[in-house]
Scaffold this motif. Structure first.
Motif, PDB file in Angstrom:
ATOM      1  N   ILE A  44      46.240  48.806  44.824  1.00 28.91           N
ATOM      2  CA  ILE A  44      45.152  49.189  45.862  1.00 28.91           C
ATOM      3  C   ILE A  44      44.136  47.684  45.560  1.00 28.91           C
ATOM      4  N   GLY A  45      44.182  47.455  44.328  1.00 27.10           N
ATOM      5  CA  GLY A  45      43.198  46.136  44.898  1.00 27.10           C
ATOM      6  C   GLY A  45      43.319  45.162  43.697  1.00 27.10           C
ATOM      7  N   GLY A  46      42.771  43.874  42.439  1.00 30.39           N
ATOM      8  CA  GLY A  46      42.872  42.692  42.284  1.00 30.39           C
ATOM      9  C   GLY A  46      42.006  42.335  42.434  1.00 30.39           C
ATOM     10  N   ILE A  47      41.507  42.049  41.120  1.00 31.12           N
ATOM     11  CA  ILE A  47      40.048  41.860  40.204  1.00 31.12           C
ATOM     12  C   ILE A  47      40.324  40.484  39.141  1.00 31.12           C
ATOM     13  N   ILE A  48      39.429  39.004  39.444  1.00 28.39           N
ATOM     14  CA  ILE A  48      39.295  38.153  39.398  1.00 28.39           C
ATOM     15  C   ILE A  48      37.804  38.006  38.204  1.00 28.39           C
ATOM     16  N   SER A  49      38.267  38.126  36.716  1.00 27.89           N
ATOM     17  CA  SER A  49      36.822  38.148  36.241  1.00 27.89           C
ATOM     18  C   SER A  49      36.598  36.834  35.094  1.00 27.89           C
ATOM     19  N   PRO A  50      36.403  35.773  36.024  1.00 29.82           N
ATOM     20  CA  PRO A  50      36.096  34.252  35.159  1.00 29.82           C
ATOM     21  C   PRO A  50      35.218  34.922  33.935  1.00 29.82           C
ATOM     22  N   VAL A  51      35.611  34.327  32.749  1.00 31.51           N
ATOM     23  CA  VAL A  51      34.982  34.149  30.953  1.00 31.51           C
ATOM     24  C   VAL A  51      33.351  33.220  31.566  1.00 31.51           C
ATOM     25  N   HIS A  52      32.805  33.987  30.373  1.00 31.95           N
ATOM     26  CA  HIS A  52      31.544  33.559  30.674  1.00 31.95           C
ATOM     27  C   HIS A  52      31.454  32.324  29.699  1.00 31.95           C
ATOM     28  N   ASP A  53      30.336  31.473  29.914  1.00 34.00           N
ATOM     29  CA  ASP A  53      29.577  29.793  29.804  1.00 34.00           C
ATOM     30  C   ASP A  53      29.936  29.547  28.474  1.00 34.00           C
ATOM     31  N   SER A  54      29.854  31.019  27.411  1.00 41.33           N
ATOM     32  CA  SER A  54      29.298  30.258  25.556  1.00 41.33           C
ATOM     33  C   SER A  54      30.698  30.712  24.924  1.00 41.33           C
ATOM     34  N   TYR A  55      31.973  30.961  25.859  1.00 35.99           N
ATOM     35  CA  TYR A  55      33.544  30.711  25.462  1.00 35.99           C
ATOM     36  C   TYR A  55      33.345  29.729  24.657  1.00 35.99           C
ATOM     37  N   GLY A  56      32.852  28.776  25.181  1.00 35.67           N
ATOM     38  CA  GLY A  56      33.043  27.383  24.503  1.00 35.67           C
ATOM     39  C   GLY A  56      34.330  26.656  24.299  1.00 35.67           C
ATOM     40  N   LYS A  57      35.381  26.853  24.946  1.00 30.37           N
ATOM     41  CA  LYS A  57      35.968  26.181  25.200  1.00 30.37           C
ATOM     42  C   LYS A  57      35.848  24.965  26.291  1.00 30.37           C
ATOM     43  N   PRO A  58      36.148  23.507  24.838  1.00 26.49           N
ATOM     44  CA  PRO A  58      36.111  21.581  25.763  1.00 26.49           C
ATOM     45  C   PRO A  58      36.149  22.119  26.808  1.00 26.49           C
ATOM     46  N   TRP A  92      29.376  35.989  25.524  1.00 25.39           N
ATOM     47  CA  TRP A  92      30.464  35.986  25.859  1.00 25.39           C
ATOM     48  C   TRP A  92      30.585  37.796  26.044  1.00 25.39           C
ATOM     49  N   GLN A  93      32.270  38.016  26.800  1.00 24.40           N
ATOM     50  CA  GLN A  93      32.400  39.200  26.528  1.00 24.40           C
ATOM     51  C   GLN A  93      34.134  39.321  26.416  1.00 24.40           C
ATOM     52  N   THR A  94      33.913  40.442  24.865  1.00 21.54           N
ATOM     53  CA  THR A  94      35.422  40.716  24.802  1.00 21.54           C
ATOM     54  C   THR A  94      36.376  40.880  26.160  1.00 21.54           C
ATOM     55  N   THR A  95      37.920  40.654  26.114  1.00 25.13           N
ATOM     56  CA  THR A  95      38.223  41.456  27.548  1.00 25.13           C
ATOM     57  C   THR A  95      38.490  42.933  27.149  1.00 25.13           C
ATOM     58  N   CYS A  96      38.804  43.611  26.166  1.00 25.79           N
ATOM     59  CA  CYS A  96      38.799  45.178  25.736  1.00 25.79           C
ATOM     60  C   CYS A  96      37.278  45.355  26.279  1.00 25.79           C
TER      61      CYS A  96
END
Length: 287
Positions: A44-58, A92-96
């Motif tokens: 019934i729906g799909g959600i896209i949740s982009p990661v927080h800026d502090s994730y630290g990925k180059p 940053w938030q965990t996937t959980c």
């Protein structure tokens, strides 16, 4: 199975979306089609949740850009929406924790309004985008989460409309984590995930995996005791036909942009490309 007895599903995808590609959208569409074909689920729906800026990925561009690109990529979809809650948090938030947030949000909505079978209504209305989720996160962002179990929520069953009166049915609603085989494989890397988080993600919520061509998901699952134990909660989307979108990635897209490769139009929606060029993103970045 009737629609009332099928499990109603919301697919949640977490990630960098740096940038969001046609492959990401294809993953949603492919998963929904497969789940519907099983006869056990209604997405019934799909959600896209982009990661927080502090994730630290180059090379990770600021979330304001990634959120905008995601919005542009799904603007023609009537079922996939972008949620900024994760980006709006202090860190940053965990996937959980993202899964638990959306589960608790729906539990709160149960006492406020009904959720429409053919979408999500007022209080949990994904079409409101940033405005609604921004306000919701202020009051719900610090909710105390408990381990979820399969729950039942009140939905409006449009097929049960008898004349002017609308009858309400209880149906099963679940949030499932949508991911590629790379995330599934990451569960097997020692120390990368907390065992307790893996138990909640796979054991209590469940995941839908859209593998890249040629990936042996059975082998991956057999390498993790948590995955083996919860195999019944893992749905692997099977497709006999190879699809070009299965090899599209954000990394390929960034490289194509940096090198002026015309194939970028095969990887990204034109509205996303236009925004990237206008905002001068990725052009001089590395990787």
């Amino acid at each position: 199975m009737t629609d009332n007895t099928k499990t109603h599903v919301i697919l949640l995808s977490c990630g960098s979306f740096n940038p969001i590609t046609k492959g990401h959208i294809h993953m949603f569409e492919k998963a929904r089609e497969y789940l519907h074909k099983t006869g056990k689920f209604i997405v019934i729906g799909g959600i896209i949740s982009p990661v927080h800026d502090s994730y630290g990925k180059p090379g990770l561009v600021p979330s304001r850009h990634r959120l905008t690109m995601c919005q542009l990529a799904v603007q023609s979809s009537d079922w996939i929406r972008v949620d900024p809650w994760e980006c709006y948090q202090d860190t940053w938030q965990t996937t959980c924790s993202v899964l638990e947030h959306h589960r608790d949000l729906m539990k709160v909505s149960r006492g406020c309004c009904n959720v429409l079978r053919n979408g999500l209504s007022a209080f949990y209305n994904l079409s409101k985008g940033f405005k609604l989720w921004g306000k919701m996160s202020e009051s719900l962002g610090k909710i105390c989460c408990v381990r979820p179990h399969i729950d039942r929520f009140t939905f409006v069953d449009e097929n049960a409309n008898l004349g002017p009166a609308m009858r309400y049915e209880e149906i099963e609603l679940r949030i499932l984590l949508l991911c590629g085989s790379d995330l599934l494989e990451s569960f097997c890397i020692p120390g990368l995930w907390k065992d307790s988080d893996m138990e909640v993600i796979v054991g209590d919520f469940g995941i839908v995996v859209v593998p890249r061509d040629g990936v042996d998901t059975e082998r991956i699952m057999n390498h993790s005791s948590v995955l083996r134990k919860n195999k019944d909660n893992i749905t692997v989307v099977k497709d006999d036909a190879n699809h070009p979108m299965s090899i599209v990635s954000s990394t390929k897209s960034r490289l194509a942009l940096q090198h002026g490769d015309g194939h970028v139009v095969d990887y990204l929606n034109q509205t996303v490309i236009d925004y990237i060029l206008q905002s001068q993103l990725y052009i001089n970045a590395s990787g």
